[in-house]
Scaffold this motif. Sequence first.
Motif, PDB file in Angstrom:
ATOM      1  N   ALA A  49       0.821  -1.208   0.000  1.00  0.00           N
ATOM      2  CA  ALA A  49       0.000   0.000   0.000  1.00  0.00           C
ATOM      3  C   ALA A  49       0.860   1.265   0.000  1.00  0.00           C
ATOM      4  CB  ALA A  49      -0.935  -0.005   1.208  1.00  0.00           C
ATOM      5  N   GLU A  50       1.807   1.344   0.914  1.00  0.00           N
ATOM      6  CA  GLU A  50       2.630   2.545   1.001  1.00  0.00           C
ATOM      7  C   GLU A  50       3.622   2.639  -0.153  1.00  0.00           C
ATOM      8  OE1 GLU A  50       4.426   2.750   4.845  1.00  0.00           O
ATOM      9  OE2 GLU A  50       2.508   3.090   5.875  1.00  0.00           O
ATOM     10  N   GLY A  51       4.032   1.488  -0.686  1.00  0.00           N
ATOM     11  CA  GLY A  51       4.913   1.498  -1.844  1.00  0.00           C
ATOM     12  C   GLY A  51       4.183   1.686  -3.158  1.00  0.00           C
ATOM     13  N   ARG A  52       2.854   1.707  -3.110  1.00  0.00           N
ATOM     14  CA  ARG A  52       2.026   1.881  -4.313  1.00  0.00           C
ATOM     15  C   ARG A  52       2.454   0.885  -5.380  1.00  0.00           C
ATOM     16  NH1 ARG A  52       3.359   6.869  -6.415  1.00  0.00           N
ATOM     17  NH2 ARG A  52       1.403   7.047  -7.555  1.00  0.00           N
ATOM     18  N   ALA A  53       2.539  -0.372  -4.986  1.00  0.00           N
ATOM     19  CA  ALA A  53       2.940  -1.430  -5.909  1.00  0.00           C
ATOM     20  C   ALA A  53       1.700  -2.095  -6.492  1.00  0.00           C
ATOM     21  CB  ALA A  53       3.776  -2.483  -5.184  1.00  0.00           C
ATOM     22  N   PRO A  54       1.640  -2.278  -7.810  1.00  0.00           N
ATOM     23  CA  PRO A  54       0.514  -3.021  -8.383  1.00  0.00           C
ATOM     24  C   PRO A  54       0.320  -4.376  -7.722  1.00  0.00           C
ATOM     25  CG  PRO A  54       1.742  -1.938 -10.117  1.00  0.00           C
ATOM     26  CD  PRO A  54       2.521  -1.737  -8.847  1.00  0.00           C
ATOM     27  N   SER A  55       1.423  -5.025  -7.350  1.00  0.00           N
ATOM     28  CA  SER A  55       1.318  -6.273  -6.599  1.00  0.00           C
ATOM     29  C   SER A  55       2.600  -6.483  -5.815  1.00  0.00           C
ATOM     30  CB  SER A  55       1.074  -7.474  -7.528  1.00  0.00           C
ATOM     31  OG  SER A  55       2.231  -7.772  -8.293  1.00  0.00           O
ATOM     32  N   LEU A  56       2.478  -7.255  -4.751  1.00  0.00           N
ATOM     33  CA  LEU A  56       3.632  -7.577  -3.907  1.00  0.00           C
ATOM     34  C   LEU A  56       3.407  -8.949  -3.297  1.00  0.00           C
ATOM     35  CD1 LEU A  56       6.298  -6.482  -2.600  1.00  0.00           C
ATOM     36  CD2 LEU A  56       4.886  -5.677  -0.703  1.00  0.00           C
ATOM     37  N   VAL A  57       4.415  -9.781  -3.355  1.00  0.00           N
ATOM     38  CA  VAL A  57       4.371 -11.108  -2.736  1.00  0.00           C
ATOM     39  C   VAL A  57       5.498 -11.207  -1.723  1.00  0.00           C
ATOM     40  CG1 VAL A  57       4.640 -13.603  -3.110  1.00  0.00           C
ATOM     41  CG2 VAL A  57       3.319 -12.227  -4.723  1.00  0.00           C
ATOM     42  N   GLY A  58       5.189 -11.698  -0.538  1.00  0.00           N
ATOM     43  CA  GLY A  58       6.200 -11.969   0.477  1.00  0.00           C
ATOM     44  C   GLY A  58       6.157 -13.431   0.866  1.00  0.00           C
ATOM     45  N   ALA A  59       7.286 -13.948   1.308  1.00  0.00           N
ATOM     46  CA  ALA A  59       7.351 -15.351   1.731  1.00  0.00           C
ATOM     47  C   ALA A  59       8.437 -15.509   2.776  1.00  0.00           C
ATOM     48  CB  ALA A  59       7.618 -16.267   0.532  1.00  0.00           C
ATOM     49  N   VAL A  60       8.291 -16.564   3.574  1.00  0.00           N
ATOM     50  CA  VAL A  60       9.261 -16.884   4.622  1.00  0.00           C
ATOM     51  C   VAL A  60       9.701 -18.330   4.471  1.00  0.00           C
ATOM     52  CG1 VAL A  60       9.558 -17.242   7.116  1.00  0.00           C
ATOM     53  CG2 VAL A  60       8.400 -15.191   6.269  1.00  0.00           C
ATOM     54  N   MET A  61      11.009 -18.540   4.510  1.00  0.00           N
ATOM     55  CA  MET A  61      11.589 -19.883   4.601  1.00  0.00           C
ATOM     56  C   MET A  61      12.126 -20.053   6.013  1.00  0.00           C
ATOM     57  SD  MET A  61      14.560 -21.823   4.844  1.00  0.00           S
ATOM     58  CE  MET A  61      15.820 -20.585   4.604  1.00  0.00           C
ATOM     59  N   ARG A  62      11.816 -21.189   6.613  1.00  0.00           N
ATOM     60  CA  ARG A  62      12.381 -21.505   7.923  1.00  0.00           C
ATOM     61  C   ARG A  62      12.805 -22.957   7.936  1.00  0.00           C
ATOM     62  NH1 ARG A  62       9.094 -20.728  13.527  1.00  0.00           N
ATOM     63  NH2 ARG A  62       7.847 -22.401  12.612  1.00  0.00           N
ATOM     64  N   ASP A  63      14.037 -23.193   8.354  1.00  0.00           N
ATOM     65  CA  ASP A  63      14.579 -24.549   8.490  1.00  0.00           C
ATOM     66  C   ASP A  63      14.365 -25.379   7.232  1.00  0.00           C
ATOM     67  OD1 ASP A  63      15.471 -23.979  11.048  1.00  0.00           O
ATOM     68  OD2 ASP A  63      13.594 -24.618  11.977  1.00  0.00           O
ATOM     69  N   GLY A  64      14.647 -24.766   6.078  1.00  0.00           N
ATOM     70  CA  GLY A  64      14.716 -25.523   4.839  1.00  0.00           C
ATOM     71  C   GLY A  64      13.466 -25.551   3.986  1.00  0.00           C
ATOM     72  N   ARG A  65      12.373 -24.916   4.426  1.00  0.00           N
ATOM     73  CA  ARG A  65      11.165 -24.977   3.603  1.00  0.00           C
ATOM     74  C   ARG A  65      10.359 -23.692   3.766  1.00  0.00           C
ATOM     75  NH1 ARG A  65       6.495 -26.986   6.480  1.00  0.00           N
ATOM     76  NH2 ARG A  65       6.947 -27.185   8.710  1.00  0.00           N
ATOM     77  N   MET A  66       9.568 -23.384   2.747  1.00  0.00           N
ATOM     78  CA  MET A  66       8.687 -22.235   2.828  1.00  0.00           C
ATOM     79  C   MET A  66       7.559 -22.542   3.801  1.00  0.00           C
ATOM     80  SD  MET A  66       6.635 -20.211  -0.207  1.00  0.00           S
ATOM     81  CE  MET A  66       5.304 -21.414  -0.311  1.00  0.00           C
ATOM     82  N   VAL A  67       7.384 -21.664   4.793  1.00  0.00           N
ATOM     83  CA  VAL A  67       6.355 -21.890   5.807  1.00  0.00           C
ATOM     84  C   VAL A  67       5.243 -20.856   5.750  1.00  0.00           C
ATOM     85  CG1 VAL A  67       7.890 -23.108   7.390  1.00  0.00           C
ATOM     86  CG2 VAL A  67       7.714 -20.608   7.520  1.00  0.00           C
ATOM     87  N   TRP A  68       5.411 -19.828   4.928  1.00  0.00           N
ATOM     88  CA  TRP A  68       4.364 -18.804   4.835  1.00  0.00           C
ATOM     89  C   TRP A  68       4.577 -17.999   3.567  1.00  0.00           C
ATOM     90  CZ3 TRP A  68       4.618 -13.509   4.396  1.00  0.00           C
ATOM     91  CH2 TRP A  68       3.434 -12.794   4.591  1.00  0.00           C
ATOM     92  N   SER A  69       3.488 -17.557   2.956  1.00  0.00           N
ATOM     93  CA  SER A  69       3.566 -16.615   1.851  1.00  0.00           C
ATOM     94  C   SER A  69       2.256 -15.851   1.765  1.00  0.00           C
ATOM     95  CB  SER A  69       3.851 -17.321   0.524  1.00  0.00           C
ATOM     96  OG  SER A  69       2.748 -18.117   0.126  1.00  0.00           O
ATOM     97  N   ALA A  70       2.316 -14.661   1.203  1.00  0.00           N
ATOM     98  CA  ALA A  70       1.112 -13.849   1.035  1.00  0.00           C
ATOM     99  C   ALA A  70       1.289 -12.939  -0.161  1.00  0.00           C
ATOM    100  CB  ALA A  70       0.829 -13.020   2.284  1.00  0.00           C
ATOM    101  N   GLY A  71       0.209 -12.714  -0.898  1.00  0.00           N
ATOM    102  CA  GLY A  71       0.215 -11.775  -2.007  1.00  0.00           C
ATOM    103  C   GLY A  71      -0.792 -10.674  -1.774  1.00  0.00           C
ATOM    104  N   ARG A  72      -0.466  -9.470  -2.230  1.00  0.00           N
ATOM    105  CA  ARG A  72      -1.372  -8.329  -2.161  1.00  0.00           C
ATOM    106  C   ARG A  72      -1.408  -7.655  -3.524  1.00  0.00           C
ATOM    107  NH1 ARG A  72      -4.619  -7.700   2.368  1.00  0.00           N
ATOM    108  NH2 ARG A  72      -4.478  -5.410   2.241  1.00  0.00           N
TER     109      ARG A  72
END
Length: 483
Positions: A49-72
């Motif tokens: 929102a503050e970056g005024r990005a058409p889209s943004l995806v974030g993700a987290v890897m912990r101990d060797g695997r992706m454990v969370w992700s979200a897109g806006r």
Amino acid sequence: MTAPLIVQDEGPASEGPAYEGAAYEGAACEGLLPATRRALLRRVAVGQAEGRAPSLVGAVMRDGRMVWSAGRGSVDGHVPGARTQYRIGSITKTFVAVLVLRLRDEGLIDLGDPLREHLDVPEGGDATIAQLLAHTAGLAAEPRGPWWERTDGALRPELADLFGERPQRHPEGRLFHYSNTGYALLGALVERLRGDDWFEVLRREVLVPLGMDRTTYGPEAPYAPGWAVHPWADVLLPEPAVDTGRMAPAGQLWSTAEDLCRFAAFLLDGDERVLAASSVAEMRSAETAPQGPEWAGAYGLGLQLARRDGRFLFGHTGSMPGFVCTLWVSPAEGVAGVALGNRTNLFEVGPVAADLVGTVAEHEPRLPEPWRPLGPAIPELLALTGPWYWGATAFVLRLEADGGFDLSPAGDGGRGARFRAEGDGTWTGLDGYYAGETLRVVRAEDGSVSHLDIGTFAFTREPYAGEGVPGGVDEGGWRPAAP
């Protein structure tokens, strides 16, 4: 592919394999507490929102695997997910660095070799391969001609076409000067020694073994288009996505949050099919002086190094017209953060990825590994453990599971290090002052241990005691202070 002029769609993702589970919580959230997931989601939402990005995806890897992700935001009318492609720009350089380290580990090159020993180049041949990897070769930052990131690579078909009138801006090895052209040369080195296109080598030797099936040379649906956002109005302008040709090793690749989490896990622990853990660790050792007035960042062999909120991170940032992405890994926490956005100059992406790491570390601190006793101890090694003295400074030597040692100061001051066991009865320092130095056990004529020699420094069982002390020990021994 088109996108609405002003992105408003933040509803659930449509069903189907391309967007499976890609609504706010992304494609994965198992293993994290609800409060952690909410904090992560808010950070991505604020960044978009503050970056005024058409889209943004974030993700987290912990101990060797992706454990969370979200897109806006929206990509072609859908909320983007962990398998939505974005152009990753200079993160491409880290992949090229992995290929170069593989050549080194196979004995085909030495990092100290001048590039001209392996590749006929018009410029940069006197720089070593390590200097090119670390951006200390002194080459110009950009190739000649119009802005290479927005013009077809056909304008620069040969290596000679990359260099303008003043290709060497600094003496080799003098200082850090980021060079996209330097990585174009490294890509050509890979092609010369492998006899194949650099991306095909990357696909075969790295992407396939690591299961990175959504990391490609060009975009493959579903992918985000690149946009420029007007500075004073919420309107968009499409950015070109060209094939950069000879410059491709500097920033061509497309990838996803899911694939970059896999890559982060590899950069953390290595993978014997691709690169050993020791070689990956070498990539994240600083080759340049810390950068910036706060000395908070440096560069290794294809990896950026940073210190944020007291936490050491390694990874890389990337940008191309219409795209910005960041990957940061905390080795202490075993956590990585990934952020990908599709607007030019989205400076908010860098903090997002680092903040994802910090959020997990603060909400769910890493549990220590369970203590376990060693297997059968070798008496000769066990006898070396305990207190040692360098002069009058006390240290403690501890035996580790792999037959290595950990040398730690017993009090304030002193240089500690970990040591790896070698096959010849010596140990090699892995970090700190003693990195690369040799620890030897020196024995007396009767076979008993006289002292430890670490890079010529003598460590004795008592302060300044024994025959191993260079310069000898005063015959009067220890005494009160003179009156």
